[in-house]
Design an enzyme around this catalytic site. Structure first.
Site, PDB file in Angstrom:
ATOM      1  N   GLU A  84      20.783  44.498  76.047  1.00 55.58           N
ATOM      2  CA  GLU A  84      19.837  44.111  77.078  1.00 55.58           C
ATOM      3  C   GLU A  84      20.556  43.890  78.420  1.00 55.58           C
ATOM      4  O   GLU A  84      19.839  43.894  79.276  1.00 55.58           O
ATOM      5  CB  GLU A  84      19.255  42.741  76.466  1.00 55.58           C
ATOM      6  N   SER A 141      -7.858  19.270  22.567  1.00 55.39           N
ATOM      7  CA  SER A 141      -6.466  18.545  21.661  1.00 55.39           C
ATOM      8  C   SER A 141      -5.327  18.274  22.191  1.00 55.39           C
ATOM      9  O   SER A 141      -4.658  17.547  21.372  1.00 55.39           O
ATOM     10  CB  SER A 141      -6.427  19.666  20.183  1.00 55.39           C
TER      11      SER A 141
END
Length: 774
Positions: A91, A463
């Site tokens: 860059e 149950s």
């Protein structure tokens, strides 16, 4: 004859003259810059990034981020040196040498413009930062002039290291990722310090065009840009020939947007709501961090187990047909590929159930294109489920044809037809010693159904409620050896419950009855203890007594509970009798690490804070162990090959809800499955067939490497008499020995030897107390 295009010279000369004038003025005097109506540089000088709300597991793995920008701020000192060098190399090679503007770079760019190209490649890192944070992306000489002047001002105000640090944390890198730390997680699922050279180069190449060179959108372009970065790193001496060759040859593994490090969307939403309620919407941008109690490995195991269990059930249901239909062009060329991709854009993909569109269909082969662009063929067993939709006279809702949108999955042998399930499930796992939730899955898919079934889904426990009833009975003189008639029962109001198999087994011990989950035994047991006392007793475990029925149907679990409540309830058995409040959010910190909230340590487990007596928890645990050894959940011990497992299945009327709740001494887990609109899961379905396999799947992973726990020592107040446990005060008789069908309860008589002993003789030495539960 083509007319000549516009000549670049006038434009280029205007740009050159403007830039030269601005540069000269900026270098000569700062006040000259005021004429450009420049914005202040405070946003950069006093940099305060928008940091998202972050949700983490207890062991430091990110679950989610909330906020417009995905970012993780990392100081330059903690940023890998190689990444810094890669970014500078590609860059702004002379970043450390110039004063914000690179004259050589600008000269090169202007020459390119004079030659008919575009003005590009002239921006330094400082200029890019200025453009990103202070200016628009307009391409004009005026904007470029402002960029230059502002870059010079920033360089006067900040050090090179500070400028680079801000740049590496602020720059947009695609896929909502701002900064390189976020990009490393987004594209590779790892922190920056674990990136390879090739991965580092790929990320360093993104700032130029994060849309064009995005590896998720176009891996080929991203790799081409990566090679450019590697060449620049080599040219500037950052890497040598060997490193260059190795990086070029490295195979990249890009993380799919579908992949999640930890799939815990329901927990993330719980955390988000809690934080926003406490701190407001500023929480989305101020860097708050929520640490949950989840363990990453346990959460992933729970998520995977639940999805496998739900999909296994769904495979037993009929094929429901394609999800949608899209129009596709004729032919098989590039136009078809583009049209298929476009057609799938609005259909959400999934990591397991891949969305696809049919390109061609016949009873023997189906050709489809995935959202990723990949094309696959399905045949043989992979088509069997959807064969009704591949017949010439298939019904319209089932018909598969060109343009049909459907789901496909990989099953280890190839691709197979799939479909989105219409059943839901939930799983909660917590530490019974602390109440910390280690895993929570609130449903099959948060995006489709954000409702949290684990914490908000009030369903009948069936149950799985029975152990709480049996626990209450122990405090009313009913012991494991008590025999209760499993025979027909009709209440005064005509209610006549049945066992799940429609059969009757006669007189059963309490231990046998729970292991076989006999409904009629439970009803007679509730009748013996009383509805009121059992409702109150259930409240000790964390259930809401007001949500439990005030009649005999309570025995069959007809009240309302959540999976979280059931996990909490069974934790009381697992830890020896204490009720602990579940904890999901451990602490909240600000961006600087200051603690804003902390759950604190779990409450001390003392006799004063007990929910049920220790001996009650011990005896109840022995009954639950029998369920997983020989009863309706015998597959648990058989498949996991460990005896230290406890739990109970649960199935409601017509199999509307399926449950299994169970534990090992270090971990409790509750699993539920059912439809959002309550309806039967199937005539032959049950908690043992649907919820238990998910529990076994999860616990197999969660308990891997955990030693088998030795049987618990019998606490004081409980003795072994014959083949089972007995409270010590009943050693001389007086406990409930039999509950027959006629209701004439029979109490146990004193042992014969004890009854005939002369006054003053020593008590009978019955069987010696055992050291542990069976």
């Amino acid at each position: 004859m083509h007319s000549p295009g516009p000549r670049p010279w006038p434009t280029a000369l205007r740009w050159s003259a403007t830039l030269a004038t601005v540069l000269a003025a900026a270098l000569a005097t700062a006040p000259a810059a005021a004429a450009f109506d420049l914005p202040p540089i405070d946003r950069i000088v006093h940099y305060s990034p928008k940091l998202p709300l972050q949700v983490m597991t207890a062991d430091g793995v990110e679950i989610a981020q909330f906020g417009a920008e995905r970012r993780q701020y990392v100081p330059l000192a903690q940023t890998p040196r190689l990444l810094q060098q890669a970014v500078v190399a590609v860059e702004d090679t002379r970043f450390r040498e110039h004063s914000g503007v690179d004259p050589r770079g600008m000269a090169r760019a202007v020459f390119k413009l004079l030659s008919g190209g575009r003005l590009e490649g002239a921006s330094t890192i400082t200029q890019q930062l200025v453009r990103t944070m202070l200016l628009t992306r307009e391409v004009s000489a005026e904007r470029k002039a402002k960029e230059i002047v502002l870059a010079l001002k920033v360089e006067q105000a900040l050090s090179k290291d500070r400028i680079l640090e801000i740049y590496l944390n602020e720059i947009f890198l695609g896929q909502r990722a701002y900064g390189f730390a976020a990009a490393a997680q987004t594209y590779f699922g790892k922190p920056m310090d674990r990136l390879t050279l090739a991965e580092t180069a790929l990320l360093a190449g993104l700032p130029k065009n994060p849309y064009y060179a995005n590896p998720v959108a176009n891996l080929e372009r991203a790799q081409a840009r990566m090679r450019t970065v590697l060449d620049r790193m080599h040219a500037t001496g950052v890497i040598d020939d060997r490193q260059l060759a190795a990086a070029r040859a490295e195979k990249l593994h890009i993380r799919s947007p579908l992949q999640q490090t930890v799939a815990a969307a329901h927990v993330a939403e719980m955390a988000r709501l809690a934080v926003v309620q406490r701190f407001g919407t500023d929480a989305y941008s101020t860097g708050l961090r929520v640490v949950t109690s989840l363990r990453a490995a346990d959460q992933q195991a729970a998520h995977a187990a639940l999805r496998r269990g739900v999909l296994a059930y769904d495979r037993k249901t009929p094929w429901r047909g394609p999800e949608d239909h899209e129009r596709l062009p004729s032919g098989d060329g590039p136009d078809l590929e583009r049209a298929a991709a476009q057609a799938l854009k609005d259909h959400r993909d999934d990591e397991t159930l891949r969305v696809a569109i049919v390109l061609s269909a016949s009873p023997t082969e189906l050709r489809v294109q995935l959202a990723s662009g990949e094309r696959v063929s399905l045949s043989g067993p992979g088509l069997r489920w959807a064969l009704p939709g591949l017949q010439p006279k298939a019904k319209a809702p089932l018909k598969l044809e060109r343009g049909s949108v459907l789901r496909v999955a990989q099953d280890g042998k190839g691709w197979t037809i799939a479909q989105w399930p219409d059943v839901e499930a939930a799983l909660v796992a917590l530490d019974p010693q602390t109440g910390r939730v280690r895993a929570l899955v609130g449903g099959f898919d948060f995006t489709r159904q954000p409702f949290n079934h684990a914490t908000q889904g009030w369903r009948q426990p069936g149950s799985s409620f029975k152990p709480l009833l049996y626990s209450a009975a122990l405090e009313h003189g009913v012991m494991p050896a008590t025999r209760v008639d499993d025979l027909p029962f009709t209440a005064a109001n005509g209610w006549s419950p049945q066992n799940s198999d429609g059969q009757f087994d006669g007189a059963l011990t309490l231990r046998e009855a729970l292991a076989r989950s006999r409904n009629l035994v439970s009803v007679r047991l509730l009748q013996q203890v009383g509805v009121g006392p059992v409702r109150d007793w259930a409240g000790r475990f964390g259930l809401d007594p007001a949500r439990q029925p005030d009649n005999l149907t309570l025995a069959l679990g007809s009240g309302s509970v959540t999976p979280m409540q059931m996990a909490q309830a069974y934790a009381t058995f697992a830890n020896g009798g204490w009720r602990l409040n579940p904890v999901v959010i451990e602490r909240i910190t600000d961006a600087q690490g200051k603690v804003l909230f902390e759950a604190g340590p779990p409450a001390a487990l003392t006799d004063a804070t007990r929910a049920i007596p220790e001996r009650n928890a011990f005896v109840a645990a022995s009954l639950l162990n029998e369920v997983t050894r020989s009863g309706t959940a015998a597959r648990a011990q058989a498949l996991l090959k460990r005896p230290d497992l406890y739990g109970k299945t649960g199935t409601t009327n017509d199999a509307v809800d399926a449950w299994f709740v169970g534990y090992q001494s270090t971990l409790v887990a509750a699993v539920w499955m059912g439809h959002d609109d309550p309806r039967s899961l199937g005539e032959r379905e049950s908690g043992g067939g649907l919820a238990l396999p998910i529990w076994i799947d999860f616990m197999g992973a969660a308990l891997k490497g955990v030693p088998v726990a030795p049987p618990a020592e019998a606490p004081s107040g409980v003795l072994r008499q014959g083949s089972d446990w007995l409270y010590a005060e009943w050693l001389a008789g007086g406990w409930v020995e039999r509950i027959p069908a006629d209701g004439a309860v029979q109490m146990a008589a004193p042992p014969a030897a004890l009854a005939s002993a002369p006054p003053g003789a020593p008590a009978l030495a019955t069987d010696a107390p055992a050291a542990s539960a069976p």
